[in-house]
Scaffold this motif. Structure first.
Motif, PDB file in Angstrom:
ATOM      1  N   ILE A   1       8.330   6.305   2.856  1.00 40.22           N
ATOM      2  CA  ILE A   1       8.373   5.700   1.521  1.00 40.22           C
ATOM      3  C   ILE A   1       8.156   6.852   0.543  1.00 40.22           C
ATOM      4  CG2 ILE A   1       7.419   3.983  -0.046  1.00 40.22           C
ATOM      5  CD1 ILE A   1       6.562   2.361   2.353  1.00 40.22           C
ATOM      6  N   SER A   2       9.207   7.213  -0.155  1.00 36.27           N
ATOM      7  CA  SER A   2       9.221   8.477  -0.895  1.00 36.27           C
ATOM      8  C   SER A   2       8.937   8.301  -2.379  1.00 36.27           C
ATOM      9  CB  SER A   2      10.577   9.167  -0.702  1.00 36.27           C
ATOM     10  OG  SER A   2      11.628   8.326  -1.132  1.00 36.27           O
TER      11      SER A   2
ATOM     12  N   GLY B   1       9.572   4.422  -3.245  1.00 37.42           N
ATOM     13  CA  GLY B   1       8.649   3.415  -3.760  1.00 37.42           C
ATOM     14  C   GLY B   1       8.237   3.739  -5.180  1.00 37.42           C
TER      15      GLY B   1
ATOM     16  N   ALA C   1       6.194  -0.060  -3.077  1.00 41.59           N
ATOM     17  CA  ALA C   1       6.071   0.355  -1.678  1.00 41.59           C
ATOM     18  C   ALA C   1       5.873  -0.846  -0.772  1.00 41.59           C
ATOM     19  CB  ALA C   1       4.909   1.328  -1.526  1.00 41.59           C
TER      20      ALA C   1
ATOM     21  N   CYS D   1       3.959   8.127   3.449  1.00 46.29           N
ATOM     22  CA  CYS D   1       4.103   7.782   2.034  1.00 46.29           C
ATOM     23  C   CYS D   1       3.745   9.014   1.215  1.00 46.29           C
ATOM     24  CB  CYS D   1       3.181   6.623   1.663  1.00 46.29           C
ATOM     25  SG  CYS D   1       3.522   5.101   2.581  1.00 46.29           S
ATOM     26  N   HIS D   2       4.489   9.261   0.157  1.00 45.92           N
ATOM     27  CA  HIS D   2       4.289  10.480  -0.629  1.00 45.92           C
ATOM     28  C   HIS D   2       3.064  10.442  -1.518  1.00 45.92           C
ATOM     29  CE1 HIS D   2       8.754  11.908  -0.239  1.00 45.92           C
ATOM     30  NE2 HIS D   2       8.077  11.990   0.891  1.00 45.92           N
TER      31      HIS D   2
ATOM     32  N   MET E   1       1.276   4.239  -2.667  1.00 45.57           N
ATOM     33  CA  MET E   1       2.347   3.648  -1.856  1.00 45.57           C
ATOM     34  C   MET E   1       1.867   3.341  -0.440  1.00 45.57           C
ATOM     35  SD  MET E   1       5.847   5.506  -3.177  1.00 45.57           S
ATOM     36  CE  MET E   1       5.409   7.178  -2.694  1.00 45.57           C
ATOM     37  N   ALA E   2       0.989   4.185   0.089  1.00 44.79           N
ATOM     38  CA  ALA E   2       0.442   3.927   1.425  1.00 44.79           C
ATOM     39  C   ALA E   2      -0.344   2.616   1.432  1.00 44.79           C
ATOM     40  CB  ALA E   2      -0.459   5.087   1.852  1.00 44.79           C
TER      41      ALA E   2
ATOM     42  N   ALA F   1       2.118  -0.184   1.585  1.00 45.70           N
ATOM     43  CA  ALA F   1       2.671  -0.284   2.944  1.00 45.70           C
ATOM     44  C   ALA F   1       1.658  -0.921   3.889  1.00 45.70           C
ATOM     45  CB  ALA F   1       3.069   1.100   3.440  1.00 45.70           C
TER      46      ALA F   1
ATOM     47  N   GLY G   1      -0.896   8.702   3.701  1.00 50.34           N
ATOM     48  CA  GLY G   1      -0.643   8.969   2.293  1.00 50.34           C
ATOM     49  C   GLY G   1      -1.025  10.388   1.934  1.00 50.34           C
TER      50      GLY G   1
END
Length: 346
Positions: free
Chosen positions: A186-187, A221, A228, A247-248, A252-253, A256, A271
């Protein structure tokens, strides 16, 4: 875009004052000396010091983050305010980039017109903020980018780990899966240098050391938890077997992780940043790990860099490459979570 890596260190040990003596960085007098064929006397006649007195002159510094509601932006601003609070002559203003290139460019124009003495910028898009950064530097306003860089030579970048974060997470995932498995990414928002660099480090390690690990899919995301969560739900519908998620950023993590929890799926979720909520998720077993950066100290580093640039008169015109200060990384999992003490949380 040229870059010159200056150091890997925490803010308290920053030697920003050494910039003028490092390769790729020149003071006004040194640049003038070069132009005059090395004649120091001629240089003195053609180049006067342009810096302000950091302790007495009125100074105005602006911070323009990607979006003001982000926990990282809040921590950076707190660090900046803490450091700049030592100077009664400094006015510090924070703006909201609203995750918009157009908005950030408009605010950059505003700060240039209002003759700010320095700008701390978190560029929503590296290419999209390059022209504004160039314009500020040309006006004698040093631009220090924070984490999200601008794609042009400027006075400095204070960065959390990005390439290295991707590398470290790839190693942890690769080892835990014994070199075989399926992952999704998820970028970040397309064009964000931090996300591109995390991807670069992550994929390079997988290709070199863990060719048996397959990247099933990668979607943006846009740095946001809600987005995300939607992306992760799509991944869970589309793919039956997902072993790990990169995840970037932590926000976002977290999104997720909520999706995986709702689907009753046990999946490694990583993350980057180390925000307090992410540390709580790691403790609860909802996320696997993160690469922690002390964002308050990173913010203080940006402010310190600004004051050095203002005092010395250094801007992009003196530079052949953008100096970079990188914060020290800590890979955090449940096993070493206690190393991030309460006073280090943000």
């Amino acid at each position: 875009m040229k870059k010159k890596m200056m150091a890997f260190l925490m803010v308290g040990a920053m030697a920003i004052g050494m910039l003028a003596g490092c390769g790729g960085v020149k003071t006004d007098s040194e640049a003038a000396s070069d132009a005059a064929g090395g004649d120091g006397k001629a240089a003195e006649e053609t180049a006067a010091a342009t810096g302000k007195d950091a302790y007495s002159d009125e100074i105005k510094i602006g911070f323009l983050p990607n979006v003001i509601g982000d926990s990282c932006a809040a921590a950076w601003a707190e660090g900046m305010e803490s450091y700049l609070g030592n100077f009664s002559n400094v006015t510090f203003n924070v703006f909201d980039g609203k995750a918009s290139v157009d908005t950030e460019n408009t605010i950059m124009e505003q700060m240039i017109n209002e003759k700010y003495d320095a700008i701390i910028l978190q560029a929503t898009d590296a290419a999209g903020l390059a022209a504004s950064t160039d314009k500020a530097e040309a006006a004698g306003i040093p631009v220090i980018t924070c984490n999200l860089d601008a794609d042009t030579i400027h006075t400095g970048l204070v960065s959390g780990v990005d390439v290295e974060a991707g590398e470290q997470i790839a190693i942890r995932i690769g080892e835990s899966l014994n070199g075989k498995g399926k992952i999704v990414i998820i970028s970040a928002t397309p064009g964000a240098t931090k996300g591109e660099n995390i991807d670069k480090g992550f994929k390079a390690v997988l290709e070199e050391k863990y060719p048996g690990i397959e990247i099933l899919d990668e979607q943006s995301g846009e740095w946001l938890t809600e987005n995300a969560n939607t992306v992760m739900n799509d991944f869970l519908t589309k793919y039956q077997d997902i072993d790990a998620v990169l995840c970037h950023n932590d926000a976002m993590a977290e999104g997720a992780a909520e999706a995986a929890k709702a689907a009753n799926k046990e999946i490694q979720i990583w993350g980057v940043d180390g925000e307090s909520k992410m540390l709580d998720y790691i403790e609860q077993g909802l996320c696997t790990g993160t690469v922690y950066t002390d964002c308050q100290k990173q913010g203080a580093a940006c402010a310190q860099f600004c004051m050095y640039a203002i005092g010395s008169g250094i801007t992009a015109k003196n530079l052949s490459a953008t100096p970079i200060v990188k914060m020290a990384p800590i890979v955090v999992t449940k096993e070493n979570l206690s190393e991030i003490t309460e006073d280090m949380r943000w």
